[in-house]
Design an enzyme around this catalytic site. Structure first.
Site, PDB file in Angstrom:
ATOM      1  N   GLU A 279       0.842  -1.217   0.000  1.00  0.00           N
ATOM      2  CA  GLU A 279       0.000   0.000   0.000  1.00  0.00           C
ATOM      3  C   GLU A 279       0.870   1.256   0.000  1.00  0.00           C
ATOM      4  O   GLU A 279       0.549   2.247  -0.651  1.00  0.00           O
ATOM      5  CB  GLU A 279      -0.939   0.005   1.209  1.00  0.00           C
ATOM      6  CG  GLU A 279      -1.944  -1.123   1.224  1.00  0.00           C
ATOM      7  CD  GLU A 279      -2.749  -1.248  -0.054  1.00  0.00           C
ATOM      8  OE1 GLU A 279      -3.260  -0.233  -0.538  1.00  0.00           O
ATOM      9  OE2 GLU A 279      -2.838  -2.361  -0.589  1.00  0.00           O
ATOM     10  N   TRP A 282       1.853   1.846  -3.424  1.00  0.00           N
ATOM     11  CA  TRP A 282       0.775   2.491  -4.209  1.00  0.00           C
ATOM     12  C   TRP A 282       0.881   4.017  -4.097  1.00  0.00           C
ATOM     13  O   TRP A 282       0.703   4.751  -5.059  1.00  0.00           O
ATOM     14  CB  TRP A 282      -0.609   2.059  -3.700  1.00  0.00           C
ATOM     15  CG  TRP A 282      -1.199   0.868  -4.400  1.00  0.00           C
ATOM     16  CD1 TRP A 282      -1.350  -0.373  -3.873  1.00  0.00           C
ATOM     17  CD2 TRP A 282      -1.734   0.818  -5.740  1.00  0.00           C
ATOM     18  NE1 TRP A 282      -1.945  -1.194  -4.803  1.00  0.00           N
ATOM     19  CE2 TRP A 282      -2.194  -0.486  -5.951  1.00  0.00           C
ATOM     20  CE3 TRP A 282      -1.870   1.740  -6.765  1.00  0.00           C
ATOM     21  CZ2 TRP A 282      -2.776  -0.900  -7.146  1.00  0.00           C
ATOM     22  CZ3 TRP A 282      -2.449   1.344  -7.970  1.00  0.00           C
ATOM     23  CH2 TRP A 282      -2.888   0.039  -8.149  1.00  0.00           C
ATOM     24  N   TRP A 310     -20.330  12.326 -19.689  1.00  0.00           N
ATOM     25  CA  TRP A 310     -20.860  11.965 -18.366  1.00  0.00           C
ATOM     26  C   TRP A 310     -22.158  12.728 -18.145  1.00  0.00           C
ATOM     27  O   TRP A 310     -22.213  13.926 -18.420  1.00  0.00           O
ATOM     28  CB  TRP A 310     -19.856  12.353 -17.266  1.00  0.00           C
ATOM     29  CG  TRP A 310     -18.489  11.780 -17.459  1.00  0.00           C
ATOM     30  CD1 TRP A 310     -17.502  12.319 -18.231  1.00  0.00           C
ATOM     31  CD2 TRP A 310     -17.957  10.570 -16.904  1.00  0.00           C
ATOM     32  NE1 TRP A 310     -16.381  11.525 -18.183  1.00  0.00           N
ATOM     33  CE2 TRP A 310     -16.628  10.435 -17.370  1.00  0.00           C
ATOM     34  CE3 TRP A 310     -18.459   9.584 -16.056  1.00  0.00           C
ATOM     35  CZ2 TRP A 310     -15.799   9.372 -17.021  1.00  0.00           C
ATOM     36  CZ3 TRP A 310     -17.638   8.527 -15.699  1.00  0.00           C
ATOM     37  CH2 TRP A 310     -16.333   8.424 -16.179  1.00  0.00           C
ATOM     38  N   ASN A 345     -10.524   2.564   2.817  1.00  0.00           N
ATOM     39  CA  ASN A 345     -10.150   2.403   1.401  1.00  0.00           C
ATOM     40  C   ASN A 345     -11.182   1.623   0.595  1.00  0.00           C
ATOM     41  O   ASN A 345     -11.526   2.000  -0.525  1.00  0.00           O
ATOM     42  CB  ASN A 345      -8.783   1.722   1.306  1.00  0.00           C
ATOM     43  CG  ASN A 345      -8.341   1.564  -0.136  1.00  0.00           C
ATOM     44  OD1 ASN A 345      -8.250   2.543  -0.863  1.00  0.00           O
ATOM     45  ND2 ASN A 345      -8.106   0.327  -0.563  1.00  0.00           N
ATOM     46  N   TRP A 363     -15.577  11.941 -12.828  1.00  0.00           N
ATOM     47  CA  TRP A 363     -14.753  11.680 -11.641  1.00  0.00           C
ATOM     48  C   TRP A 363     -14.212  12.952 -11.015  1.00  0.00           C
ATOM     49  O   TRP A 363     -13.965  13.011  -9.811  1.00  0.00           O
ATOM     50  CB  TRP A 363     -13.598  10.720 -11.973  1.00  0.00           C
ATOM     51  CG  TRP A 363     -12.620  11.243 -12.998  1.00  0.00           C
ATOM     52  CD1 TRP A 363     -12.660  11.040 -14.338  1.00  0.00           C
ATOM     53  CD2 TRP A 363     -11.479  12.072 -12.760  1.00  0.00           C
ATOM     54  NE1 TRP A 363     -11.609  11.685 -14.958  1.00  0.00           N
ATOM     55  CE2 TRP A 363     -10.864  12.320 -14.002  1.00  0.00           C
ATOM     56  CE3 TRP A 363     -10.890  12.625 -11.614  1.00  0.00           C
ATOM     57  CZ2 TRP A 363      -9.714  13.105 -14.149  1.00  0.00           C
ATOM     58  CZ3 TRP A 363      -9.748  13.404 -11.745  1.00  0.00           C
ATOM     59  CH2 TRP A 363      -9.177  13.635 -12.996  1.00  0.00           C
ATOM     60  N   TRP A 386      -9.474   8.123  -7.898  1.00  0.00           N
ATOM     61  CA  TRP A 386     -10.706   8.464  -8.629  1.00  0.00           C
ATOM     62  C   TRP A 386     -10.634   7.998 -10.075  1.00  0.00           C
ATOM     63  O   TRP A 386     -11.604   7.460 -10.620  1.00  0.00           O
ATOM     64  CB  TRP A 386     -10.989   9.978  -8.550  1.00  0.00           C
ATOM     65  CG  TRP A 386     -11.799  10.274  -7.326  1.00  0.00           C
ATOM     66  CD1 TRP A 386     -11.325  10.688  -6.113  1.00  0.00           C
ATOM     67  CD2 TRP A 386     -13.214  10.100  -7.168  1.00  0.00           C
ATOM     68  NE1 TRP A 386     -12.363  10.784  -5.215  1.00  0.00           N
ATOM     69  CE2 TRP A 386     -13.526  10.448  -5.827  1.00  0.00           C
ATOM     70  CE3 TRP A 386     -14.244   9.696  -8.012  1.00  0.00           C
ATOM     71  CZ2 TRP A 386     -14.842  10.391  -5.332  1.00  0.00           C
ATOM     72  CZ3 TRP A 386     -15.547   9.647  -7.518  1.00  0.00           C
ATOM     73  CH2 TRP A 386     -15.838   9.982  -6.203  1.00  0.00           C
TER      74      TRP A 386
HETATM   75  C1  LIG Z   1     -11.251   7.323  -4.741  1.00  0.00           C
HETATM   76  C2  LIG Z   1     -10.058   7.249  -3.830  1.00  0.00           C
HETATM   77  C3  LIG Z   1      -9.523   8.426  -3.309  1.00  0.00           C
HETATM   78  C4  LIG Z   1      -8.401   8.370  -2.454  1.00  0.00           C
HETATM   79  N1  LIG Z   1      -7.888   9.542  -1.965  1.00  0.00           N
HETATM   80  C5  LIG Z   1      -6.806   9.520  -1.157  1.00  0.00           C
HETATM   81  C6  LIG Z   1      -6.240  10.719  -0.644  1.00  0.00           C
HETATM   82  O1  LIG Z   1      -6.668  11.833  -0.958  1.00  0.00           O
HETATM   83  N2  LIG Z   1      -5.184  10.615   0.211  1.00  0.00           N
HETATM   84  C7  LIG Z   1      -4.644   9.405   0.557  1.00  0.00           C
HETATM   85  O2  LIG Z   1      -3.687   9.354   1.349  1.00  0.00           O
HETATM   86  N3  LIG Z   1      -5.133   8.252   0.059  1.00  0.00           N
HETATM   87  C8  LIG Z   1      -6.202   8.269  -0.777  1.00  0.00           C
HETATM   88  N4  LIG Z   1      -6.713   7.090  -1.255  1.00  0.00           N
HETATM   89  C9  LIG Z   1      -6.024   5.831  -0.951  1.00  0.00           C
HETATM   90  C10 LIG Z   1      -6.490   5.074   0.309  1.00  0.00           C
HETATM   91  O3  LIG Z   1      -7.868   4.936   0.318  1.00  0.00           O
HETATM   92  C11 LIG Z   1      -6.040   5.739   1.616  1.00  0.00           C
HETATM   93  O4  LIG Z   1      -4.667   6.017   1.569  1.00  0.00           O
HETATM   94  C12 LIG Z   1      -6.286   4.817   2.820  1.00  0.00           C
HETATM   95  O5  LIG Z   1      -7.633   4.466   2.909  1.00  0.00           O
HETATM   96  C13 LIG Z   1      -5.845   5.513   4.076  1.00  0.00           C
HETATM   97  O6  LIG Z   1      -6.086   4.748   5.215  1.00  0.00           O
HETATM   98  P1  LIG Z   1      -4.891   4.143   6.054  1.00  0.00           P
HETATM   99  O7  LIG Z   1      -3.895   5.202   6.368  1.00  0.00           O
HETATM  100  O8  LIG Z   1      -5.458   3.395   7.184  1.00  0.00           O
HETATM  101  O9  LIG Z   1      -4.235   3.159   5.004  1.00  0.00           O
HETATM  102  P2  LIG Z   1      -3.405   1.824   5.190  1.00  0.00           P
HETATM  103  O10 LIG Z   1      -4.216   0.732   4.607  1.00  0.00           O
HETATM  104  O11 LIG Z   1      -2.903   1.638   6.544  1.00  0.00           O
HETATM  105  O12 LIG Z   1      -2.179   2.069   4.177  1.00  0.00           O
HETATM  106  C14 LIG Z   1      -0.974   2.734   4.603  1.00  0.00           C
HETATM  107  C15 LIG Z   1      -0.702   3.932   3.736  1.00  0.00           C
HETATM  108  O13 LIG Z   1      -0.483   3.549   2.387  1.00  0.00           O
HETATM  109  C16 LIG Z   1      -0.983   4.546   1.511  1.00  0.00           C
HETATM  110  N5  LIG Z   1      -2.049   3.955   0.701  1.00  0.00           N
HETATM  111  C17 LIG Z   1      -2.879   2.955   1.051  1.00  0.00           C
HETATM  112  N6  LIG Z   1      -3.699   2.641   0.019  1.00  0.00           N
HETATM  113  C18 LIG Z   1      -3.386   3.482  -0.978  1.00  0.00           C
HETATM  114  C19 LIG Z   1      -3.877   3.663  -2.293  1.00  0.00           C
HETATM  115  N7  LIG Z   1      -4.864   2.900  -2.803  1.00  0.00           N
HETATM  116  N8  LIG Z   1      -3.344   4.636  -3.056  1.00  0.00           N
HETATM  117  C20 LIG Z   1      -2.346   5.413  -2.579  1.00  0.00           C
HETATM  118  N9  LIG Z   1      -1.830   5.282  -1.345  1.00  0.00           N
HETATM  119  C21 LIG Z   1      -2.342   4.327  -0.556  1.00  0.00           C
HETATM  120  C22 LIG Z   1      -1.530   5.667   2.385  1.00  0.00           C
HETATM  121  O14 LIG Z   1      -0.525   6.636   2.550  1.00  0.00           O
HETATM  122  C23 LIG Z   1      -1.827   4.938   3.677  1.00  0.00           C
HETATM  123  O15 LIG Z   1      -1.810   5.777   4.810  1.00  0.00           O
HETATM  124  C24 LIG Z   1      -7.825   7.119  -2.128  1.00  0.00           C
HETATM  125  C25 LIG Z   1      -8.376   5.949  -2.671  1.00  0.00           C
HETATM  126  C26 LIG Z   1      -9.483   6.009  -3.508  1.00  0.00           C
HETATM  127  C27 LIG Z   1     -10.052   4.738  -4.062  1.00  0.00           C
END
Ligand SMILES: Cc1cc2nc3c(=O)[nH]c(=O)nc-3n(C[C@H](O)[C@H](O)[C@H](O)COP(=O)(O)OP(=O)(O)OC[C@H]3O[C@@H](n4cnc5c(N)ncnc54)[C@H](O)[C@@H]3O)c2cc1C
Length: 476
Positions: A279, A282, A310, A345, A363, A386
């Site tokens: 993650e 990502w 759209w 997420n 989007w 998005w």
């Molecule tokens: C439509 C959409 C919009 C999103 N917008 C954002 C946003 O504005 N800011 C943001 O930080 N994340 C965003 N994410 C990614 C992800 O949803 C969040 O990072 C995550 O839910 C944060 O929770 P966590 O810190 O507990 O993540 P954990 O699951 O603990 O993951 C650890 C870290 O990994 C990174 N990460 C995890 N998943 C993703 C991912 N899919 N893409 C990029 N980085 C990721 C984040 O920095 C996160 O804190 C988005 C995802 C989607 C589908």
């Protein structure tokens, strides 16, 4: 402005609100006998009226800055706060006033920010102030992980393999605080509250600041990381790190998180830590995409999809953004983000796909609403998430992927625990109808105290029909 000394290196804080393991700040402390820190409240983004940075993120940032200011004060580094619509001008002005021998900052990857940094570099060169820019927010720069043909990766899995292949070159983590400087060159400024910038008062769901981040990482790695692979998709369970707001504000370094994942077995078969590291990759993947493909901020990553039309029906957008779609998992998710500034997420994917595919909405509309609602707003991840959900992004098989909000809810919230927590009107709805309340017979509706159309809205579209239309649109 009062100025008691000259010759302090000026460190510009942007999204690196920490004193520990801050590459540019550490360099500033090595370079000069004294250092001044500065944060610009960019008035194009910050006041509530700008409708960009939202209340949760503004509060989280300012509260984190307050802690940073105290920490820096103990190191004899004052934190100046400047409110401006032209940070380049403000930074150069301050640098000249304190006769700064150099300005330091950590690199950012958003197109607007990069353009602004270029302008700063040019203007600083004309007045002879050296600028030192550092890699801090990523493990590998966007040009450090390329394909064999020196092109950027556009698909995550091969990027991740190449990224992991370079881990021997993991940048070192600096432990501890920079050494205390001998003199405090000038007085710092009080950090304003979000309320004073016109924001409503919100309660942050997590502790801001560097200390809050360190405690959260500690709690996560001591327990939940081991179950992360199993629990990370279940919104009712506390299975993820919740560190995103900290990573977005830079109250914790990415090096510290990656090292923590490695220390907990990410490279040696520990499934939870390995998935968590993925993650974090990502996050870096989307920064790399934004760097190489800056057009993705406003148009489709896959240019062939830019001509898609759209419907973006205002009634549908309103139903989605006020949590009244009639699909409990979508509505509960929207309540979660509006009440806490954070959304799980799995729910971000479900809600984004619902808005773009089921409700046929551009989007960019969802991306902007998330920008205002999220405490962890990060342009690269938000645009990436998005576009992926809309089917215009880096996904290899975009248009067949139309998540079914009912099946997703039944799989990841099987008892309806999460939706019931967020939508009290569903509290007494039996499990078999909790994700499809419109199917409840009228008698059951009155027994459950949940009359559809009165206590909880009827569904705004039929997913099955919407799915067929969405796929046909992409095929066309
Ligand atoms: C439509 C959409 C919009 C999103 N917008 C954002 C946003 O504005 N800011 C943001 O930080 N994340 C965003 N994410 C990614 C992800 O949803 C969040 O990072 C995550 O839910 C944060 O929770 P966590 O810190 O507990 O993540 P954990 O699951 O603990 O993951 C650890 C870290 O990994 C990174 N990460 C995890 N998943 C993703 C991912 N899919 N893409 C990029 N980085 C990721 C984040 O920095 C996160 O804190 C988005 C995802 C989607 C589908």
């Amino acid at each position: 402005m009062e100025c008691f000394g000259v010759g302090s290196v000026l460190h510009w804080f942007r999204q690196d609100f920490r004193a520990r393991d801050n590459v540019a700040l550490a360099a500033a402390c090595r370079m000069g006998d004294s250092v001044v820190g500065v944060f610009c409240i960019d008035t194009r983004w910050f006041p509530a009226a700008a409708e960009k940075t939202g209340a949760f993120q503004a509060t989280f940032w300012l509260e984190s800055l307050r802690e940073l200011s105290t920490t820096l004060g103990k190191l004899n580094i004052p934190l100046k706060i400047i409110s401006t619509d032209d940070p380049v001008h403000a930074i150069l002005n301050l640098a000249q006033k304190i006769n700064a021998p150099a300005i330091t900052f950590n690199k950012q990857y958003e197109p607007d920010q990069m353009a602004q940094d270029q302008r700063l570099l040019r203007q600083a060169a004309t007045i002879g102030i050296p600028i030192r820019v550092f890699k801090d927010a990523v493990i590998f720069e966007s040009f450090e992980v390329l394909t064999g043909n020196e092109n950027p990766y556009t698909i995550f899995s091969p990027y991740k393999r190449a990224w992991l292949g370079k881990l021997a070159q993991l940048p070192p983590q600096v432990s501890g605080l920079p050494k205390k400087l001998s003199t405090m060159p000038l007085a710092g400024d009080p950090v304003p509250t979000a309320e004073s910038l016109g924001y409503p008062i919100v309660t942050l769901p997590i502790t801001p600041g560097e200390s809050g981040a360190a405690a959260m990482l500690e709690t996560f790695t001591r327990g939940r990381i081991g179950f992360y692979r199993r629990d990370r998709d279940i919104p009712a369970v506390d299975g993820v790190s919740r560190l995103s707001a900290h990573l977005a504000a830079g109250t914790i370094s990415i090096r510290r998180c990656v090292n923590a994942a490695i220390d907990h077995g990410a490279l040696s078969g520990c499934g939870g830590a390995e998935t968590w590291l993925s993650e974090l990759i990502w996050r870096e993947f989307y920064r790399m995409i934004l760097f190489h493909f800056p057009h993705t901020v406003h148009s489709a990553f896959q240019k062939k999809y830019e001509s898609l039309t759209w419907e973006s029906n205002p009634d549908h957008i309103s139903a989605w953004s006020t949590a009244r779609t009639g699909y409990p998992i979508v509505d509960a998710a929207i309540r979660q983000i509006q009440q806490t500034g954070w959304m799980h997420n799995r729910l971000r994917m479900i809600t984004a796909m619902f808005l773009t595919k089921d409700l046929d909405t551009h989007w960019r509309i969802g991306e902007k609403l998330f920008m205002r609602w999220l405490m962890d707003y990060d342009q690269a991840s938000n645009v990436g998430g998005w576009q992926w959900s809309a089917g215009t992004g880096t996904d290899a098989a975009p248009y067949f992927r139309v998540m079914n909000p009912i099946l997703q809810a039944q799989r990841f919230d099987p008892d309806g625990t999460f939706v019931k927590r967020l939508i009290p009107a569903l509290a007494e709805v039996p499990k078999e109808f909790v994700h499809t309340p419109w199917e409840m017979p009228p008698l059951l509706q009155s027994q459950a105290g949940c009359i559809i159309g009165r206590d909880y809205p009827d569904r705004v579209v039929d997913h099955a029909a919407a799915r067929i239309r969405a796929i046909a649109k992409f095929q066309h």
